[in-house]
Design a protein around this motif. Structure first.
Motif, short mmCIF file in Angstrom:
data_model
loop_
_atom_site.label_atom_id
_atom_site.label_comp_id
_atom_site.label_asym_id
_atom_site.label_seq_id
_atom_site.Cartn_x
_atom_site.Cartn_y
_atom_site.Cartn_z
N UNK A 1 -13.05 3.34 -4.89
CA UNK A 1 -13.33 4.70 -5.36
C UNK A 1 -12.03 5.44 -5.66
N UNK A 2 -11.04 5.26 -4.79
CA UNK A 2 -9.73 5.86 -5.02
C UNK A 2 -9.11 5.32 -6.31
N UNK B 1 -10.73 4.17 -8.88
CA UNK B 1 -11.46 4.71 -10.03
C UNK B 1 -10.92 6.10 -10.39
N UNK B 2 -10.65 6.92 -9.37
CA UNK B 2 -10.10 8.24 -9.65
C UNK B 2 -8.69 8.14 -10.24
N UNK B 3 -7.93 7.17 -9.73
CA UNK B 3 -6.58 6.96 -10.26
C UNK B 3 -6.64 6.49 -11.71
N UNK B 4 -7.61 5.63 -12.02
CA UNK B 4 -7.80 5.15 -13.39
C UNK B 4 -8.12 6.31 -14.33
N UNK B 5 -8.99 7.21 -13.89
CA UNK B 5 -9.33 8.36 -14.73
C UNK B 5 -8.13 9.28 -14.93
N UNK B 6 -7.33 9.40 -13.89
CA UNK B 6 -6.13 10.23 -14.02
C UNK B 6 -5.17 9.63 -15.04
N UNK B 7 -5.02 8.29 -15.03
CA UNK B 7 -4.15 7.63 -16.00
C UNK B 7 -4.62 7.88 -17.43
N UNK C 1 -13.33 16.15 -8.05
CA UNK C 1 -12.97 15.39 -6.86
C UNK C 1 -11.47 15.47 -6.66
N UNK C 2 -11.08 15.27 -5.43
CA UNK C 2 -9.64 15.25 -5.13
C UNK C 2 -9.01 14.06 -5.84
N UNK C 3 -8.07 14.34 -6.70
CA UNK C 3 -7.41 13.27 -7.44
C UNK C 3 -6.23 12.73 -6.63
N UNK C 4 -5.78 11.52 -6.94
CA UNK C 4 -4.57 10.99 -6.30
C UNK C 4 -3.37 11.87 -6.63
N UNK C 5 -2.23 11.61 -6.02
CA UNK C 5 -1.04 12.43 -6.28
C UNK C 5 -0.69 12.46 -7.76
N UNK C 6 -0.02 13.53 -8.18
CA UNK C 6 0.34 13.67 -9.59
C UNK C 6 1.22 12.52 -10.06
N UNK C 7 2.07 12.01 -9.18
CA UNK C 7 2.90 10.85 -9.50
C UNK C 7 2.02 9.60 -9.43
N UNK C 8 1.76 8.99 -10.57
CA UNK C 8 0.86 7.84 -10.62
C UNK C 8 1.33 6.69 -9.73
N UNK D 1 -2.84 -2.63 3.08
CA UNK D 1 -1.74 -3.15 3.90
C UNK D 1 -1.81 -2.64 5.33
N UNK D 2 -2.16 -1.37 5.49
CA UNK D 2 -2.20 -0.78 6.83
C UNK D 2 -3.61 -0.72 7.40
N UNK D 3 -4.60 -0.98 6.56
CA UNK D 3 -6.02 -0.94 6.94
C UNK D 3 -6.32 0.29 7.78
N UNK D 4 -6.91 0.10 8.99
CA UNK D 4 -7.32 1.25 9.77
C UNK D 4 -6.19 1.92 10.54
N UNK D 5 -4.95 1.45 10.31
CA UNK D 5 -3.83 2.09 10.98
C UNK D 5 -3.39 3.36 10.27
N UNK D 6 -3.85 3.54 9.02
CA UNK D 6 -3.41 4.69 8.26
C UNK D 6 -4.52 5.11 7.32
N UNK D 7 -4.30 6.16 6.57
CA UNK D 7 -5.31 6.65 5.64
C UNK D 7 -4.66 6.92 4.30
N UNK D 8 -5.44 6.74 3.23
CA UNK D 8 -4.95 7.11 1.91
C UNK D 8 -4.67 8.60 1.91
N UNK D 9 -3.55 8.98 1.34
CA UNK D 9 -3.18 10.39 1.30
C UNK D 9 -2.00 10.67 2.21
N UNK D 10 -1.54 9.65 2.99
CA UNK D 10 -0.39 9.89 3.84
C UNK D 10 0.84 10.08 2.99
N UNK D 11 1.84 10.71 3.53
CA UNK D 11 3.07 10.94 2.80
C UNK D 11 3.91 9.69 2.86
N UNK D 12 4.55 9.41 1.73
CA UNK D 12 5.42 8.23 1.68
C UNK D 12 6.79 8.65 2.12
N UNK D 13 7.33 7.89 3.05
CA UNK D 13 8.66 8.23 3.57
C UNK D 13 9.71 7.48 2.75
#
Length: 361
Positions: free
Chosen positions: A308-309, A311-317, A330-337, A349-361
């Motif tokens: 689903x994420x 699909x939203x990213x595809x529409x944003x592209x 719907x909440x779109x992915x970050x502006x940076x594709x 990669x992180x499965x249940x250890x993390x969630x989509x939407x976390x900040x990239x360090x």
């Protein structure tokens, strides 16, 4: 006869076969293998060398004529047949079978092919060549094996890594900088041999000497994602972005992996044999070893959310915010594709250890 690539040197010290088939898609290792065979052939006085490259409209009768005509001066033949497509066609298949059946004490035939699929290896022409000669398959050096390959090459030129963790860190550093570019890796190893004397190398020497010449394959992203190797995944995405890779292709590769994982997850839940599911989804090689542990840590809900994420990213592209006019925003992915692609990969990669939407360090 099938021969392992690392057994070629000992084989050539004992004998020179009359027919060799070398196939694979790692150019450096292919070239080294061919050079080794040519060197032994020259030492055995096979100095009459003829090269045929099979292209559209190739005259197979000319090849057979050359193979059957001996030099007036009594020179031994080295007959090279290069088939870049790996598909000789009907006429070529018959010619190769004739070539395999004809053995001459003063002729060595060297046939080069790209990587062959399972169906091609079962064809009559290839099995005839295999029965008559020595086949050497050249496999790619996978990322997990690259540090060991580098270590062996350094040892061959009299250099070693420090013991313990320092040595492992140094090998990882080289591997990260040359991944996907084995020829460049070979050149960087040779450069270390020129810059520093035989003996132990330090991490600092390697860091200063080895350039970042890595080339990343978008279709290798799935391996890093399945393994949960966040560092490699981030490095590969940054590298692909820097090389100008199309974000849509990266998204497609990630989505295909998500779909395979979801099909496997649902198939296992339905009680179907896991090995059967792997064959149906065309999973083999390094992925086959990685996909089981990945499935164990992933839930079906996570995979559905990832699609689903995506699909939203595809529409944003494509510059769309909604699929239908009646669809609520719907909440779109970050502006940076590319940031969005990173987050999508991190979901697996992180499965249940993390969630989509976390900040990239």
């Amino acid at each position: 006869m099938q021969l392992r690539a690392d057994s070629l040197a000992s084989h050539l010290r004992k004998e020179l076969a009359k027919l060799y088939i070398v196939y694979g898609d790692e150019h450096l290792l292919m070239q080294e293998t061919l050079d080794a065979i040519r060197a032994v052939a020259r030492a055995a006085a096979h100095t009459d060398r003829s090269i045929f490259t099979v292209e559209r409209g190739f005259d197979w009768s000319a090849l057979l004529g050359t193979s059957q005509a001996m030099s007036l001066f009594g020179e031994r033949q080295l007959l090279e047949v290069r088939i870049p497509s790996g598909k000789p066609g009907k006429e070529g298949a018959e010619a190769l079978k004739i070539l395999a059946a004809e053995s001459h004490p003063d002729r060595v035939v060297l046939i080069t092919l790209p990587r062959l699929d399972a169906a091609t290896q079962k064809t009559a022409w290839f099995t005839a060549l295999l029965a008559a000669g020595v086949a050497i398959r050249i496999d790619r050096v996978e990322r997990a094996l690259l540090p060991n390959w580098i270590s062996q090459r350094l040892t061959a030129q009299g250099q070693q890594m420090p013991p313990g963790e320092a040595g492992r860190q140094a090998l990882r550093l080289i591997a990260e900088r040359v991944e996907g570019n084995l020829l460049a890796a070979h050149q960087e190893i040779q450069k270390l041999g020129l810059l520093y004397p035989p003996g132990e190398l330090s991490v600092e020497q390697i860091r200063e000497a080895v350039l970042n010449v890595a080339r990343y394959d978008v279709f290798k992203l799935n391996e890093a994602m399945l393994a949960g190797d966040v560092r490699r995944l981030a490095t590969m995405l940054d590298g692909l972005r820097g090389e100008g890779e199309a974000s849509m292709l990266v998204l497609w590769a990630l989505v295909e992996e998500l779909r395979v994982l979801l099909q496997l997850k649902r198939g296992v839940a339905a009680g179907r044999p896991f090995n059967t599911l792997l064959r149906e989804q065309r999973v083999w090689g390094p992925r086959e070893k990685l996909i089981g542990p990945a499935l164990a840590r992933l839930s079906e809900e996570t995979l559905v959310a990832g699609l689903a994420f995506a699909a939203r990213l595809d529409r944003q592209m494509k510059g769309l915010t909604r699929l239908f006019a009646s669809e609520p925003p719907q909440a779109l992915p970050p502006a940076d594709l590319w940031h969005g692609l990173f987050e999508l990969a991190m979901m697996v990669a992180l499965s249940n250890q993390s969630r989509v939407g976390q900040s990239r360090e």
